[in-house]
Write a protein that holds these residues in place. Structure first.
Motif, PDB file in Angstrom:
ATOM      1  N   PRO A  21       0.661  -1.351   0.086  1.00 47.68           N
ATOM      2  CA  PRO A  21       0.071  -0.088  -0.055  1.00 47.68           C
ATOM      3  C   PRO A  21       0.909   1.363  -0.118  1.00 47.68           C
ATOM      4  O   PRO A  21       2.146   1.053   0.462  1.00 47.68           O
ATOM      5  N   GLU A  22       0.094   2.446  -0.456  1.00 48.21           N
ATOM      6  CA  GLU A  22       0.987   3.605  -0.221  1.00 48.21           C
ATOM      7  C   GLU A  22       1.012   4.119   1.137  1.00 48.21           C
ATOM      8  O   GLU A  22       2.368   4.890   1.384  1.00 48.21           O
ATOM      9  N   LYS A  23       0.405   4.034   1.943  1.00 55.95           N
ATOM     10  CA  LYS A  23       0.531   4.182   3.447  1.00 55.95           C
ATOM     11  C   LYS A  23       0.162   3.022   4.343  1.00 55.95           C
ATOM     12  O   LYS A  23      -0.559   2.045   3.764  1.00 55.95           O
ATOM     13  N   LEU A  24       0.557   2.858   5.401  1.00 55.49           N
ATOM     14  CA  LEU A  24       0.294   1.770   6.287  1.00 55.49           C
ATOM     15  C   LEU A  24      -0.450   2.312   7.668  1.00 55.49           C
ATOM     16  O   LEU A  24       0.290   3.513   8.411  1.00 55.49           O
ATOM     17  N   THR A  25      -1.452   2.072   7.965  1.00 58.49           N
ATOM     18  CA  THR A  25      -2.217   2.457   9.335  1.00 58.49           C
ATOM     19  C   THR A  25      -1.939   1.303  10.433  1.00 58.49           C
ATOM     20  O   THR A  25      -2.380   0.087  10.080  1.00 58.49           O
ATOM     21  N   ILE A  26      -1.555   1.731  11.653  1.00 64.36           N
ATOM     22  CA  ILE A  26      -1.525   0.651  12.642  1.00 64.36           C
ATOM     23  C   ILE A  26      -2.203   1.092  13.605  1.00 64.36           C
ATOM     24  O   ILE A  26      -2.399   2.171  14.061  1.00 64.36           O
ATOM     25  N   ARG A  27      -2.597  -0.024  14.691  1.00 66.23           N
ATOM     26  CA  ARG A  27      -3.175   0.208  15.993  1.00 66.23           C
ATOM     27  C   ARG A  27      -2.005  -0.002  17.105  1.00 66.23           C
ATOM     28  O   ARG A  27      -1.562  -1.233  16.941  1.00 66.23           O
ATOM     29  N   LEU A  28      -1.417   1.068  17.540  1.00 65.57           N
ATOM     30  CA  LEU A  28      -0.336   0.592  18.555  1.00 65.57           C
ATOM     31  C   LEU A  28      -0.899   0.579  20.158  1.00 65.57           C
ATOM     32  O   LEU A  28      -1.608   1.548  20.402  1.00 65.57           O
ATOM     33  N   GLU A  29      -0.796  -0.334  20.843  1.00 63.40           N
ATOM     34  CA  GLU A  29      -1.330  -0.649  22.228  1.00 63.40           C
ATOM     35  C   GLU A  29      -0.242  -1.090  23.288  1.00 63.40           C
ATOM     36  O   GLU A  29       0.611  -1.860  22.690  1.00 63.40           O
TER      37      GLU A  29
END
Length: 181
Positions: A126-134
């Motif tokens: 993908p062009e961007k990566l979205t993550i959830r950091l916990e």
């Protein structure tokens, strides 16, 4: 706004009678404090912002933000490689003409680099990566949870200004196969 007073926001009604505008000036509020690291040593050069007003910590870590209207102000800390200890915004309540003290503890920030390796031929990154950091539940003194986004370049995404700690990382991209680590 005058040099020694600030105007508090308000509304004005205009009728058929000649209108007049009443402006109530109040003495400005101030927020002062000291920016220190986790060892209690002063950290110079940190910008502390409240709305459109800001100050930079001096060589002793001290800062003063002036010209504020009364009410609640969210403090945002911006510094090269530093984040607030719990990474949350600080809210400070100020009274007109009064000075409020709020010391701030900052930590050195880290970076996280995620390398994407497509599992099948022909799969594009993908062009961007979205993550959830916990925060990892067993290690966190304070819970941290944030959704972060970074551009992908050369099959890698780099996320900056992350407070030190152990984390659970989950993919939040809708167009990417889910992963966690």
């Amino acid at each position: 706004t005058s040099r020694d007073h600030v105007a508090k926001s308000g509304t004005c009604e205009v009728s058929e009678d000649p209108a007049y505008l009443e402006i109530r000036l109040q003495d400005p509020a101030r927020i002062r404090g000291c920016v220190k690291n986790e060892q209690g040593k002063p950290v110079p050069g940190i910008a502390v912002r409240a709305g459109d007003r800001y100050a930079r910590s001096d060589e002793n870590g001290n800062y003063v933000i002036t010209g504020l209207v009364e009410g609640a102000h969210e403090l945002h800390v911006l510094g090269n490689g530093y984040v607030t200890k719990d990474r949350r915004q600080l809210t400070v309540k100020c009274a007109a003409g009064a000075e409020t003290t709020r010391d701030i503890t900052v930590s050195l920030a880290g970076s996280l680099r995620i390398v994407l390796q497509p599992s099948e031929a022909g799969v594009t990154t993908p062009e961007k990566l979205t993550i959830r950091l916990e925060s990892a539940p067993a290690t966190a003194r304070r819970q941290f949870s944030e959704r972060l986004e970074a551009p992908v370049r050369n099959n890698a995404a780099i996320f900056s200004n992350i407070p030190p700690g152990s984390y659970v990382i989950q993919s939040a991209n809708e167009d990417t196969a889910p992963f966690s680590t």
